[in-house]
Design a protein around this motif. Structure first.
Motif, PDB file in Angstrom:
ATOM      1  N   PHE A  90       0.812  -1.225   0.000  1.00 15.97           N
ATOM      2  CA  PHE A  90       0.000   0.000   0.000  1.00 15.97           C
ATOM      3  C   PHE A  90       0.843   1.272   0.000  1.00 15.97           C
ATOM      4  O   PHE A  90       0.305   2.369  -0.093  1.00 15.97           O
ATOM      5  N   THR A  91       2.157   1.143   0.127  1.00 16.63           N
ATOM      6  CA  THR A  91       3.008   2.330   0.271  1.00 16.63           C
ATOM      7  C   THR A  91       4.164   2.349  -0.723  1.00 16.63           C
ATOM      8  O   THR A  91       5.270   2.785  -0.378  1.00 16.63           O
ATOM      9  N   LEU A  92       3.939   1.916  -1.927  1.00 19.26           N
ATOM     10  CA  LEU A  92       4.945   1.949  -2.988  1.00 19.26           C
ATOM     11  C   LEU A  92       6.245   1.240  -2.600  1.00 19.26           C
ATOM     12  O   LEU A  92       7.333   1.665  -2.968  1.00 19.26           O
ATOM     13  N   LEU A  93       6.147   0.186  -1.818  1.00 18.44           N
ATOM     14  CA  LEU A  93       7.283  -0.634  -1.398  1.00 18.44           C
ATOM     15  C   LEU A  93       8.296   0.102  -0.523  1.00 18.44           C
ATOM     16  O   LEU A  93       9.388  -0.390  -0.268  1.00 18.44           O
ATOM     17  N   ILE A  94       7.949   1.285  -0.036  1.00 14.81           N
ATOM     18  CA  ILE A  94       8.870   2.084   0.784  1.00 14.81           C
ATOM     19  C   ILE A  94       9.393   1.321   1.998  1.00 14.81           C
ATOM     20  O   ILE A  94      10.584   1.414   2.300  1.00 14.81           O
ATOM     21  N   PRO A  95       8.587   0.542   2.722  1.00  8.29           N
ATOM     22  CA  PRO A  95       9.137  -0.166   3.893  1.00  8.29           C
ATOM     23  C   PRO A  95      10.303  -1.101   3.573  1.00  8.29           C
ATOM     24  O   PRO A  95      11.150  -1.346   4.430  1.00  8.29           O
ATOM     25  N   TYR A  96      10.396  -1.595   2.346  1.00  6.19           N
ATOM     26  CA  TYR A  96      11.504  -2.466   1.980  1.00  6.19           C
ATOM     27  C   TYR A  96      12.837  -1.715   1.906  1.00  6.19           C
ATOM     28  O   TYR A  96      13.893  -2.324   1.918  1.00  6.19           O
ATOM     29  N   PHE A  97      12.780  -0.406   1.818  1.00  8.49           N
ATOM     30  CA  PHE A  97      13.994   0.404   1.718  1.00  8.49           C
ATOM     31  C   PHE A  97      14.374   1.049   3.052  1.00  8.49           C
ATOM     32  O   PHE A  97      15.284   1.863   3.110  1.00  8.49           O
ATOM     33  N   TRP A  98      13.680   0.690   4.110  1.00  7.61           N
ATOM     34  CA  TRP A  98      13.914   1.276   5.431  1.00  7.61           C
ATOM     35  C   TRP A  98      15.386   1.168   5.838  1.00  7.61           C
ATOM     36  O   TRP A  98      15.953   2.079   6.448  1.00  7.61           O
ATOM     37  N   LEU A  99      16.011   0.073   5.515  1.00  7.84           N
ATOM     38  CA  LEU A  99      17.412  -0.187   5.856  1.00  7.84           C
ATOM     39  C   LEU A  99      18.337   0.934   5.369  1.00  7.84           C
ATOM     40  O   LEU A  99      19.353   1.225   6.005  1.00  7.84           O
ATOM     41  N   LEU A 100      17.991   1.577   4.270  1.00  5.71           N
ATOM     42  CA  LEU A 100      18.863   2.591   3.681  1.00  5.71           C
ATOM     43  C   LEU A 100      19.036   3.820   4.562  1.00  5.71           C
ATOM     44  O   LEU A 100      20.079   4.464   4.541  1.00  5.71           O
ATOM     45  N   TRP A 101      18.027   4.173   5.351  1.00  6.26           N
ATOM     46  CA  TRP A 101      18.137   5.379   6.170  1.00  6.26           C
ATOM     47  C   TRP A 101      18.084   5.110   7.673  1.00  6.26           C
ATOM     48  O   TRP A 101      18.195   6.039   8.462  1.00  6.26           O
ATOM     49  N   ASP A 102      17.974   3.871   8.073  1.00  3.56           N
ATOM     50  CA  ASP A 102      17.944   3.558   9.497  1.00  3.56           C
ATOM     51  C   ASP A 102      19.365   3.595  10.058  1.00  3.56           C
ATOM     52  O   ASP A 102      20.272   2.981   9.505  1.00  3.56           O
ATOM     53  N   ARG A 103      19.566   4.298  11.162  1.00  2.00           N
ATOM     54  CA  ARG A 103      20.936   4.451  11.681  1.00  2.00           C
ATOM     55  C   ARG A 103      21.506   3.137  12.211  1.00  2.00           C
ATOM     56  O   ARG A 103      22.710   2.959  12.249  1.00  2.00           O
ATOM     57  N   ASN A 104      20.652   2.189  12.624  1.00  4.72           N
ATOM     58  CA  ASN A 104      21.120   0.885  13.094  1.00  4.72           C
ATOM     59  C   ASN A 104      21.132  -0.166  11.993  1.00  4.72           C
ATOM     60  O   ASN A 104      21.390  -1.329  12.256  1.00  4.72           O
ATOM     61  N   ARG A 105      20.791   0.238  10.765  1.00  2.27           N
ATOM     62  CA  ARG A 105      20.727  -0.675   9.624  1.00  2.27           C
ATOM     63  C   ARG A 105      19.770  -1.840   9.878  1.00  2.27           C
ATOM     64  O   ARG A 105      20.074  -2.987   9.573  1.00  2.27           O
ATOM     65  N   GLN A 106      18.615  -1.513  10.444  1.00  4.58           N
ATOM     66  CA  GLN A 106      17.587  -2.518  10.699  1.00  4.58           C
ATOM     67  C   GLN A 106      16.453  -2.353   9.699  1.00  4.58           C
ATOM     68  O   GLN A 106      16.062  -1.239   9.370  1.00  4.58           O
ATOM     69  N   GLU A 107      15.921  -3.477   9.255  1.00  6.93           N
ATOM     70  CA  GLU A 107      14.689  -3.463   8.471  1.00  6.93           C
ATOM     71  C   GLU A 107      13.528  -3.327   9.450  1.00  6.93           C
ATOM     72  O   GLU A 107      13.703  -3.526  10.658  1.00  6.93           O
ATOM     73  N   LEU A 108      12.347  -3.018   8.959  1.00  6.37           N
ATOM     74  CA  LEU A 108      11.193  -2.866   9.858  1.00  6.37           C
ATOM     75  C   LEU A 108      10.861  -4.172  10.579  1.00  6.37           C
ATOM     76  O   LEU A 108      10.457  -4.160  11.739  1.00  6.37           O
ATOM     77  N   TRP A 109      11.046  -5.318   9.916  1.00  6.45           N
ATOM     78  CA  TRP A 109      10.758  -6.584  10.595  1.00  6.45           C
ATOM     79  C   TRP A 109      11.779  -6.854  11.693  1.00  6.45           C
ATOM     80  O   TRP A 109      11.469  -7.505  12.672  1.00  6.45           O
ATOM     81  N   ASP A 110      12.995  -6.324  11.550  1.00  8.61           N
ATOM     82  CA  ASP A 110      13.973  -6.427  12.638  1.00  8.61           C
ATOM     83  C   ASP A 110      13.515  -5.603  13.836  1.00  8.61           C
ATOM     84  O   ASP A 110      13.663  -6.021  14.982  1.00  8.61           O
TER      85      ASP A 110
END
Length: 125
Positions: A77-97
């Motif tokens: 529903f969000t143009l696959l944006i959650p899959y790219f979360w790792l790119l800007w997360d300071r701990n390099r975590q995906e949302l499922w992490d």
């Protein structure tokens, strides 16, 4: 980050090549060590952050099947944006992490491998 992307590609390739059945069997065998089949081949491990140890079976199951399914639904529903979360997360975590309170690390020397439980033969009588 490149290793994580390579792991993603390898995981999908393994799923396809083993018709998912082989991947599932392999995954259920390595989940107690905080790994998936691709993470095992790439010497990576999933760490449960609060206890600073390799994630165990149920946490890996939650991370791989429940949390990733929820994020996949959200991503549709969000143009696959959650899959790219790792790119800007300071701990390099995906949302499922984040949902599973885990962190993926490289472990080339197997230092974070959980100890094996003692076998019945080695226990004192």
């Amino acid at each position: 980050m490149g290793l994580r992307f390579g792991g993603f590609l390898l995981e999908n390739l393994l799923m396809i090549c083993t018709l998912y059945i082989g991947w599932l069997i392999w995954a259920f065998c390595v989940f107690p060590r905080g790994q998936t089949p691709a993470k095992q081949l790439l010497h990576m491990r999933v760490i449960y952050i609060p206890e600073a140890r390799a994630a165990r079976w149920w946490r890996m199951f939650f991370r791989e099947f429940i949390a990733k399914s929820i994020i996949g639904l959200l991503a549709s529903f969000t143009l696959l944006i959650p899959y790219f979360w790792l790119l800007w997360d300071r701990n390099r975590q995906e949302l499922w992490d984040k949902m599973a309170t885990t962190l993926v690390v490289t472990d080339p020397d197997d230092r974070l491998r959980p100890p094996r439980p003692p076998s019945a033969a080695s226990l004192p009588q």
